[in-house]
Motif scaffolding. Structure first.
Motif, PDB file in Angstrom:
ATOM      1  N   ASN A  75       0.827  -1.215   0.000  1.00  0.00           N
ATOM      2  CA  ASN A  75       0.000   0.000   0.000  1.00  0.00           C
ATOM      3  C   ASN A  75       0.859   1.262   0.000  1.00  0.00           C
ATOM      4  O   ASN A  75       0.512   2.254  -0.643  1.00  0.00           O
ATOM      5  N   PHE A  76       1.980   1.204   0.700  1.00  0.00           N
ATOM      6  CA  PHE A  76       2.885   2.350   0.727  1.00  0.00           C
ATOM      7  C   PHE A  76       3.445   2.611  -0.672  1.00  0.00           C
ATOM      8  O   PHE A  76       3.499   3.761  -1.119  1.00  0.00           O
ATOM      9  N   CYS A  77       3.839   1.564  -1.364  1.00  0.00           N
ATOM     10  CA  CYS A  77       4.369   1.719  -2.728  1.00  0.00           C
ATOM     11  C   CYS A  77       3.293   2.238  -3.676  1.00  0.00           C
ATOM     12  O   CYS A  77       3.571   3.059  -4.558  1.00  0.00           O
ATOM     13  N   ARG A  78       2.068   1.774  -3.487  1.00  0.00           N
ATOM     14  CA  ARG A  78       0.945   2.284  -4.310  1.00  0.00           C
ATOM     15  C   ARG A  78       0.746   3.778  -4.054  1.00  0.00           C
ATOM     16  O   ARG A  78       0.500   4.547  -4.991  1.00  0.00           O
ATOM     17  N   LEU A  79       0.839   4.179  -2.796  1.00  0.00           N
ATOM     18  CA  LEU A  79       0.707   5.600  -2.452  1.00  0.00           C
ATOM     19  C   LEU A  79       1.808   6.418  -3.128  1.00  0.00           C
ATOM     20  O   LEU A  79       1.542   7.468  -3.723  1.00  0.00           O
ATOM     21  N   LEU A  80       3.048   5.926  -3.042  1.00  0.00           N
ATOM     22  CA  LEU A  80       4.157   6.624  -3.695  1.00  0.00           C
ATOM     23  C   LEU A  80       3.927   6.725  -5.198  1.00  0.00           C
ATOM     24  O   LEU A  80       4.216   7.753  -5.812  1.00  0.00           O
ATOM     25  N   ALA A  81       3.399   5.660  -5.788  1.00  0.00           N
ATOM     26  CA  ALA A  81       3.117   5.676  -7.229  1.00  0.00           C
ATOM     27  C   ALA A  81       2.050   6.709  -7.554  1.00  0.00           C
ATOM     28  O   ALA A  81       2.192   7.482  -8.517  1.00  0.00           O
ATOM     29  N   ASP A  82       0.984   6.743  -6.762  1.00  0.00           N
ATOM     30  CA  ASP A  82      -0.093   7.718  -6.990  1.00  0.00           C
ATOM     31  C   ASP A  82       0.407   9.158  -6.875  1.00  0.00           C
ATOM     32  O   ASP A  82      -0.046  10.045  -7.596  1.00  0.00           O
ATOM     33  N   LYS A  83       1.345   9.378  -5.970  1.00  0.00           N
ATOM     34  CA  LYS A  83       1.887  10.725  -5.750  1.00  0.00           C
ATOM     35  C   LYS A  83       3.063  11.038  -6.670  1.00  0.00           C
ATOM     36  O   LYS A  83       3.631  12.128  -6.595  1.00  0.00           O
ATOM     37  N   GLY A  84       3.455  10.062  -7.504  1.00  0.00           N
ATOM     38  CA  GLY A  84       4.589  10.281  -8.411  1.00  0.00           C
ATOM     39  C   GLY A  84       5.918  10.356  -7.684  1.00  0.00           C
ATOM     40  O   GLY A  84       6.829  11.067  -8.100  1.00  0.00           O
ATOM     41  N   ARG A  85       6.058   9.591  -6.606  1.00  0.00           N
ATOM     42  CA  ARG A  85       7.252   9.687  -5.772  1.00  0.00           C
ATOM     43  C   ARG A  85       7.977   8.349  -5.597  1.00  0.00           C
ATOM     44  O   ARG A  85       8.709   8.164  -4.632  1.00  0.00           O
ATOM     45  N   LEU A  86       7.798   7.421  -6.503  1.00  0.00           N
ATOM     46  CA  LEU A  86       8.471   6.125  -6.377  1.00  0.00           C
ATOM     47  C   LEU A  86       9.994   6.252  -6.392  1.00  0.00           C
ATOM     48  O   LEU A  86      10.693   5.439  -5.802  1.00  0.00           O
ATOM     49  N   ALA A  87      10.504   7.271  -7.033  1.00  0.00           N
ATOM     50  CA  ALA A  87      11.957   7.456  -7.127  1.00  0.00           C
ATOM     51  C   ALA A  87      12.599   7.734  -5.763  1.00  0.00           C
ATOM     52  O   ALA A  87      13.800   7.542  -5.599  1.00  0.00           O
ATOM     53  N   ILE A  88      11.815   8.161  -4.780  1.00  0.00           N
ATOM     54  CA  ILE A  88      12.392   8.456  -3.458  1.00  0.00           C
ATOM     55  C   ILE A  88      12.453   7.225  -2.563  1.00  0.00           C
ATOM     56  O   ILE A  88      12.896   7.325  -1.423  1.00  0.00           O
ATOM     57  N   LEU A  89      12.037   6.073  -3.074  1.00  0.00           N
ATOM     58  CA  LEU A  89      12.018   4.861  -2.258  1.00  0.00           C
ATOM     59  C   LEU A  89      13.364   4.547  -1.592  1.00  0.00           C
ATOM     60  O   LEU A  89      13.398   4.237  -0.398  1.00  0.00           O
ATOM     61  N   PRO A  90      14.511   4.643  -2.298  1.00  0.00           N
ATOM     62  CA  PRO A  90      15.789   4.406  -1.604  1.00  0.00           C
ATOM     63  C   PRO A  90      16.045   5.400  -0.467  1.00  0.00           C
ATOM     64  O   PRO A  90      16.591   5.025   0.579  1.00  0.00           O
ATOM     65  N   ASP A  91      15.632   6.647  -0.643  1.00  0.00           N
ATOM     66  CA  ASP A  91      15.802   7.647   0.418  1.00  0.00           C
ATOM     67  C   ASP A  91      14.883   7.347   1.604  1.00  0.00           C
ATOM     68  O   ASP A  91      15.275   7.519   2.764  1.00  0.00           O
ATOM     69  N   VAL A  92      13.658   6.908   1.304  1.00  0.00           N
ATOM     70  CA  VAL A  92      12.728   6.518   2.370  1.00  0.00           C
ATOM     71  C   VAL A  92      13.322   5.360   3.158  1.00  0.00           C
ATOM     72  O   VAL A  92      13.277   5.349   4.392  1.00  0.00           O
ATOM     73  N   ASP A  93      13.900   4.400   2.439  1.00  0.00           N
ATOM     74  CA  ASP A  93      14.537   3.253   3.095  1.00  0.00           C
ATOM     75  C   ASP A  93      15.648   3.711   4.036  1.00  0.00           C
ATOM     76  O   ASP A  93      15.731   3.261   5.180  1.00  0.00           O
TER      77      ASP A  93
END
Length: 179
Positions: A75-93
């Motif tokens: 669900n978190f990844c889906r939220l990031l996708a909806d917001k256009g922010r999947l590229a920040i996933l390594p930074d979130v990690d």
């Protein structure tokens, strides 16, 4: 930083759920971040505005389908996708891992030496530092021949440079000044 806000929100959600949700989510986020780091094309796709949010969502869904991920991570990844922010996933990690370390009272550090250290020496350094700091310490040991000898220690935001390279550089500066 936007990644920090997302990481903190996810961390708080996992913390409220209790159990081993924090560790499990940390491992899963790290796995996703590793996939992105090992696949630069995937990272570029997530940053590319030419692809729609739905297209990016389809790609992350395909990545998630290849592993076993908890509903909160999906669900978190889906939220990031909806917001256009999947590229920040390594930074979130990265932020999530720091928050988890703080929660567990663990400090991370790095020891750099010119040659590989025997395991007994590594354990001795770790136990001495834990005694001085009064908390658990996770150390990464690396070799960098450029320091010539000695060691460079980074723990938290502190850097201790006891390398031969640093001492030679200091001597060089003193000679330049005529001291």
């Amino acid at each position: 930083m936007i990644a920090s806000r997302y990481a903190r929100a996810l961390f708080q959600l996992c913390k409220e759920q209790g159990g081993n949700e924090l560790e499990s989510t940390a491992q899963q986020l790290n796995a996703l971040a590793t996939v992105m780091e090992q696949s630069p094309e995937l990272y570029r796709l997530f940053r590319n505005p030419a692809f729609s949010a739905q297209e990016k969502k389809n790609v992350i869904e395909a990545v998630l389908a290849k592993g076993e991920y908890a509903a909160v991570v999906i669900n978190f990844c889906r939220l990031l996708a909806d917001k256009g922010r999947l590229a920040i996933l390594p930074d979130v990690d990265a932020v999530f891992q720091v928050l988890l370390d703080q929660e567990k009272g663990v400090m991370r550090g790095e020891v750099v030496t010119a040659v590989s250290m025997p395991k007994t020496d590594r354990e001795k350094i770790k136990s001495q530092l834990e005694g001085q700091l009064g908390q658990e310490l996770v150390l990464d040991f690396r070799v960098n021949k450029k320091i010539l000898g000695g060691l460079v220690l980074k723990v938290g935001d502190k850097l201790y440079d006891a390398s031969l390279r640093a001492q030679l550089d200091m001597l060089k500066e003193n000679l330049k000044r005529g001291e």
